[in-house]
Motif scaffolding. Structure first.
Motif, short mmCIF file in Angstrom:
data_model
loop_
_atom_site.label_atom_id
_atom_site.label_comp_id
_atom_site.label_asym_id
_atom_site.label_seq_id
_atom_site.Cartn_x
_atom_site.Cartn_y
_atom_site.Cartn_z
N ALA A 1 -14.18 3.21 21.08
CA ALA A 1 -13.28 2.45 21.96
C ALA A 1 -11.99 2.08 21.25
N TYR A 2 -12.07 1.86 19.94
CA TYR A 2 -10.86 1.55 19.18
C TYR A 2 -9.88 2.72 19.28
N TYR A 3 -10.39 3.93 19.03
CA TYR A 3 -9.51 5.10 19.06
C TYR A 3 -9.02 5.41 20.46
N GLU A 4 -9.84 5.17 21.46
CA GLU A 4 -9.40 5.39 22.85
C GLU A 4 -8.21 4.49 23.17
N HIS A 5 -8.33 3.21 22.80
CA HIS A 5 -7.22 2.28 23.02
C HIS A 5 -5.99 2.69 22.20
N LEU A 6 -6.23 3.08 20.95
CA LEU A 6 -5.12 3.44 20.07
C LEU A 6 -4.34 4.62 20.64
N PHE A 7 -5.01 5.69 20.99
CA PHE A 7 -4.30 6.89 21.44
C PHE A 7 -3.65 6.66 22.81
N HIS A 8 -4.25 5.84 23.63
CA HIS A 8 -3.59 5.48 24.89
C HIS A 8 -2.28 4.76 24.59
N ALA A 9 -2.32 3.82 23.63
CA ALA A 9 -1.11 3.08 23.26
C ALA A 9 -0.06 4.00 22.66
N ILE A 10 -0.48 4.94 21.81
CA ILE A 10 0.47 5.87 21.20
C ILE A 10 1.13 6.75 22.26
N ASN A 11 0.34 7.25 23.19
CA ASN A 11 0.92 8.12 24.23
C ASN A 11 1.88 7.34 25.13
N GLN A 12 1.59 6.07 25.39
CA GLN A 12 2.52 5.23 26.15
C GLN A 12 3.81 5.03 25.35
N GLU B 1 0.80 -1.22 0.00
CA GLU B 1 0.00 0.00 0.00
C GLU B 1 0.84 1.27 0.00
N LEU B 2 2.00 1.24 0.67
CA LEU B 2 2.81 2.44 0.83
C LEU B 2 4.18 2.37 0.16
N GLY B 3 4.60 1.18 -0.23
CA GLY B 3 5.92 1.02 -0.82
C GLY B 3 7.06 1.15 0.17
N LEU B 4 6.77 0.96 1.47
CA LEU B 4 7.79 1.07 2.51
C LEU B 4 8.24 -0.32 2.96
N SER B 5 9.54 -0.52 3.06
CA SER B 5 10.09 -1.78 3.56
C SER B 5 10.63 -1.54 4.97
N ILE B 6 9.93 -2.09 5.96
CA ILE B 6 10.29 -1.88 7.36
C ILE B 6 10.48 -3.25 8.02
N PRO B 7 11.61 -3.49 8.68
CA PRO B 7 11.78 -4.78 9.38
C PRO B 7 10.73 -4.96 10.47
N PHE B 8 10.23 -6.17 10.60
CA PHE B 8 9.17 -6.43 11.58
C PHE B 8 9.63 -6.10 12.99
N LYS B 9 10.92 -6.32 13.26
CA LYS B 9 11.46 -6.06 14.60
C LYS B 9 11.42 -4.58 14.96
N ASP B 10 11.29 -3.70 13.96
CA ASP B 10 11.27 -2.27 14.22
C ASP B 10 9.87 -1.73 14.53
N LEU B 11 8.86 -2.58 14.38
CA LEU B 11 7.50 -2.18 14.72
C LEU B 11 7.28 -2.37 16.22
N THR B 12 6.47 -1.52 16.80
CA THR B 12 6.11 -1.65 18.22
C THR B 12 4.70 -2.21 18.31
N TYR B 13 4.59 -3.38 18.91
CA TYR B 13 3.30 -4.05 19.04
C TYR B 13 2.56 -3.50 20.26
N THR B 14 1.32 -3.09 20.07
CA THR B 14 0.57 -2.50 21.17
C THR B 14 -0.57 -3.40 21.65
N GLY B 15 -0.66 -4.60 21.08
CA GLY B 15 -1.70 -5.53 21.52
C GLY B 15 -2.84 -5.63 20.53
N ILE B 16 -3.92 -6.25 20.98
CA ILE B 16 -5.09 -6.49 20.14
C ILE B 16 -6.24 -5.60 20.60
N ILE B 17 -6.84 -4.92 19.65
CA ILE B 17 -8.03 -4.10 19.93
C ILE B 17 -9.20 -4.71 19.17
N GLN B 18 -10.30 -4.97 19.86
CA GLN B 18 -11.51 -5.44 19.20
C GLN B 18 -12.24 -4.25 18.58
#
Length: 208
Positions: A193-204, A88-105
């Protein structure tokens, strides 16, 4: 694409079988997705990036959404979500460089479409001076960014409109820089609730 096989789950996130993508959405079956959110810090301001979905998309055409996202096929692992970023973006990013924030329903109900997702959410702070982005024109019409605080206020309901900046690609592949005022109705209707969880994770993430 509608015939892709996805793992389906109960509401406790336990795998209970496999179904086609079309059946998953027609029947409102729980399934897993990959959500990638791109951030960038410039001159002390943090920006959050949104893709503009192609007007040719079957679902939610011409609305703003997650930077890059997609469904996990039944045979896939979380790291396979990297293909969505590359396609979608043409960006190659190693998986280890991503920060996992968990699962949001997340649930979206728009008859006859019911989307129930266990979203595996990942964050990435781009450190480059100039990102080399190449959009998949069949899927993505543009890429925009909002100040993080503005995006948080808009998508959690504390303001009515914000200004965003970015670019769009026309049908001949030419890039056009844009600045737009947007309302929450211009975005795919993820649950509050999705965005509430997302922005909490981003601020952390930013406080680490």
């Amino acid at each position: 694409m509608e015939h892709e096989k996805l793992s389906i789950m109960n509401d406790q996130h336990e795998t209970i079988g496999v179904a086609t993508r079309s059946d998953v959405h027609a029947q409102g079956l729980w399934h897993e997705t990959f959500h990638f959110w791109l951030l960038k810090r410039e001159h002390g301001t943090v920006y959050l990036y949104f893709q503009l979905r192609s007007p040719a998309k079957k679902d939610f055409p011409s609305l703003f959404d997650i930077t890059a996202a997609g469904h996990f096929l039944a045979v896939e692992q979380p790291s396979d979500g990297l293909r969505e970023i590359e396609e979608e973006l043409g960006l190659s990013i190693p998986f280890k460089d991503l920060t996992y924030t968990g699962i949001i329903q997340d649930e979206i109900h728009l008859a006859p479409f019911i989307d129930r997702e266990f979203c595996h959410v990942y964050l990435y702070m781009d450190q480059t001076e100039h990102m080399e982005v190449h959009l998949q024109k069949e899927e993505v019409a543009g890429l925009y960014r909002a100040k993080l605080l503005d995006a948080q206020q808009l998508l959690t309901g504390t303001c009515e409109r914000i200004q965003i900046e970015g670019f769009e690609m026309n049908t001949s592949g030419e890039r056009r820089e844009e600045s737009r005022e947007v309302h929450v109705q211009d975005f795919v209707p993820h649950e509050p609730a999705y965005y509430e969880h997302l922005f909490h994770a981003i601020n952390q993430f930013l406080s680490q």
